[in-house]
Design a protein around this motif. Structure first.
Motif, PDB file in Angstrom:
ATOM      1  N   GLU A 193      -8.621 -26.218  49.134  1.00  0.00           N
ATOM      2  CA  GLU A 193      -9.856 -25.572  49.576  1.00  0.00           C
ATOM      3  C   GLU A 193      -9.793 -25.145  51.036  1.00  0.00           C
ATOM      4  OE1 GLU A 193     -13.071 -28.183  48.774  1.00  0.00           O
ATOM      5  OE2 GLU A 193     -12.767 -28.165  46.586  1.00  0.00           O
ATOM      6  N   ILE A 207      -7.823 -23.119  52.570  1.00  0.00           N
ATOM      7  CA  ILE A 207      -7.635 -21.697  52.802  1.00  0.00           C
ATOM      8  C   ILE A 207      -8.915 -20.918  52.515  1.00  0.00           C
ATOM      9  CG2 ILE A 207      -6.836 -20.900  50.541  1.00  0.00           C
ATOM     10  CD1 ILE A 207      -5.305 -20.124  54.014  1.00  0.00           C
ATOM     11  N   SER A 208      -9.806 -21.480  51.699  1.00  0.00           N
ATOM     12  CA  SER A 208     -11.106 -20.834  51.455  1.00  0.00           C
ATOM     13  C   SER A 208     -11.986 -20.923  52.694  1.00  0.00           C
ATOM     14  CB  SER A 208     -11.809 -21.496  50.269  1.00  0.00           C
ATOM     15  OG  SER A 208     -11.057 -21.366  49.095  1.00  0.00           O
ATOM     16  N   LYS A 209     -11.820 -22.006  53.436  1.00  0.00           N
ATOM     17  CA  LYS A 209     -12.596 -22.177  54.665  1.00  0.00           C
ATOM     18  C   LYS A 209     -12.035 -21.329  55.795  1.00  0.00           C
ATOM     19  CE  LYS A 209     -14.334 -25.762  57.794  1.00  0.00           C
ATOM     20  NZ  LYS A 209     -14.334 -27.223  58.112  1.00  0.00           N
ATOM     21  N   TYR A 210     -10.714 -21.112  55.779  1.00  0.00           N
ATOM     22  CA  TYR A 210     -10.064 -20.335  56.835  1.00  0.00           C
ATOM     23  C   TYR A 210      -9.255 -19.194  56.201  1.00  0.00           C
ATOM     24  CZ  TYR A 210     -11.172 -24.556  59.497  1.00  0.00           C
ATOM     25  OH  TYR A 210     -11.828 -25.620  60.084  1.00  0.00           O
ATOM     26  N   PRO A 211      -9.945 -18.207  55.603  1.00  0.00           N
ATOM     27  CA  PRO A 211      -9.248 -17.151  54.851  1.00  0.00           C
ATOM     28  C   PRO A 211      -8.374 -16.244  55.711  1.00  0.00           C
ATOM     29  CG  PRO A 211     -11.570 -16.614  55.117  1.00  0.00           C
ATOM     30  CD  PRO A 211     -11.414 -18.020  55.604  1.00  0.00           C
ATOM     31  N   GLU A 212      -8.624 -16.211  57.016  1.00  0.00           N
ATOM     32  CA  GLU A 212      -7.830 -15.348  57.895  1.00  0.00           C
ATOM     33  C   GLU A 212      -6.352 -15.746  57.916  1.00  0.00           C
ATOM     34  OE1 GLU A 212     -12.075 -15.340  59.169  1.00  0.00           O
ATOM     35  OE2 GLU A 212     -10.587 -16.908  58.721  1.00  0.00           O
ATOM     36  N   TYR A 262      -0.625 -25.849  52.263  1.00  0.00           N
ATOM     37  CA  TYR A 262      -0.746 -24.430  51.915  1.00  0.00           C
ATOM     38  C   TYR A 262       0.567 -23.695  52.152  1.00  0.00           C
ATOM     39  CZ  TYR A 262      -1.811 -19.499  52.567  1.00  0.00           C
ATOM     40  OH  TYR A 262      -1.776 -18.121  52.502  1.00  0.00           O
ATOM     41  N   GLU A 310      -4.486 -16.448  55.366  1.00  0.00           N
ATOM     42  CA  GLU A 310      -3.733 -15.929  54.226  1.00  0.00           C
ATOM     43  C   GLU A 310      -3.017 -14.611  54.514  1.00  0.00           C
ATOM     44  OE1 GLU A 310      -4.248 -15.748  49.405  1.00  0.00           O
ATOM     45  OE2 GLU A 310      -6.033 -15.655  50.658  1.00  0.00           O
TER      46      GLU A 310
END
Length: 300
Positions: free
Chosen positions: A103, A105-110, A18, A112
């Motif tokens: 995927e 970053i979808s699980k850990y959006p904080e 990422y 971003e």
């Protein structure tokens, strides 16, 4: 007894992918050391209660917080990286789509918004992140001035005429006042104080500039020994199995430091017209009991 350590490599690798992607789209190259610092900053911003916090294991050492699993992950993706400078890399164009599909970053959006803030100003990121980490997170308040106002000068400047010696000595006295009070550092503190006393005498005799070449190693040794002790105490649980060997390295380093500091006694009250050749001869004789070419276990 060794405790079984969970395998966090998948999450670390996904976070690495990422970040390499985000850096690529910003055209920001990065070194391994800077990446380790960036992820440390993200970890701290996420906070101790966040699920990923213990999965990003760090310890403090020569150049701040380090992490072997994160370094390993960076190395793992080396084939996907192109060199932009001797120690800087950037994701290759052909890997852009693959690294974008993440995927994680979808699980850990904080992660971003934290990343966006940290990378918003590239010049500020490159210039400040190392110092900011020391200011905000160093285990002891002595570490920021010791690293940047004392060690870095001794490590990079070859002549005492390249900086203000009086200010330098004032700064090292300020560091002495910030030494940790824990019993673990008592012997180290005594050695530090002895060296500062010798340094002050050398300066009073107007021999600071002439002796600078021979004071640099003891000053650098003071930092390296100190952070070996810090490493023992300030590490994540992942590194607990290393505590015994790291403590042994710290004790051995104290023994060597004691010899080095004792030999600086021979630089006090030298009075042969501050002749550098005379001082060099005296110093070489003084240091004959130890090797001047010890190898240090630099990491990263």
């Amino acid at each position: 007894m060794l405790r079984k350590v969970p395998n966090y490599s998948a999450n670390i690798d996904n976070l690495m992918k990422y970040l390499l992607y985000e850096l690529k789209v910003r055209n920001m190259d990065i070194s391994k050391t800077l990446m380790i610092k960036l992820i440390f900053k993200i970890k701290k911003e996420l906070g101790k209660d966040y699920e990923l916090y213990p999965q990003l294991p760090y310890y403090w050492y020569f150049y701040g917080p380090l992490s072997q699993p994160i370094a390993d992950s960076f190395n793992y993706f080396s084939n996907a990286l192109q060199h932009t400078a001797p120690s800087r890399v950037l994701l290759k164009d052909e890997y852009l789509n693959d690294f974008e599909s993440n995927e994680f970053i979808s699980k850990y959006p904080e992660i971003e918004p934290i990343t966006t803030t940290l990378l918003k100003n590239d010049q500020k990121f490159y210039k400040n992140i190392k110092k900011d980490i020391y200011k905000e997170y160093a285990p002891f308040t002595i570490m920021y001035p010791f690293k940047f106002d004392i060690f870095d000068i001794a490590d990079t400047l070859r002549s005492g005429e390249q900086f203000n010696s009086d200010k330098f000595i004032k700064n090292i006295f300020k560091c002495e006042a910030k030494l940790p009070c824990e019993d673990y550092y008592t012997r180290y503190n005594n050695l530090f104080s002895k060296f500062v006393t010798n340094l002050d005498f050398i300066n009073e005799e107007n021999n600071f500039n002439a002796c600078w070449e021979f004071l640099r190693d003891p000053i650098k040794d003071l930092w390296r020994t100190f952070v070996k002790g810090v490493r023992v105490e300030f590490k994540d649980d992942y590194y607990t199995y290393k505590e015994s060997s790291w403590n042994r390295e710290y004790i051995n380093s104290l023994d060597e430091l004691s010899i080095t500091i004792n030999e600086t006694n021979n630089l006090v009250h030298l009075n042969n017209n501050n002749n550098p050749d005379f001082l060099k001869l005296e110093y070489i004789k003084a240091m004959s009991n130890i090797s001047l070419y010890r190898k240090y276990d630099y990491i990263l």
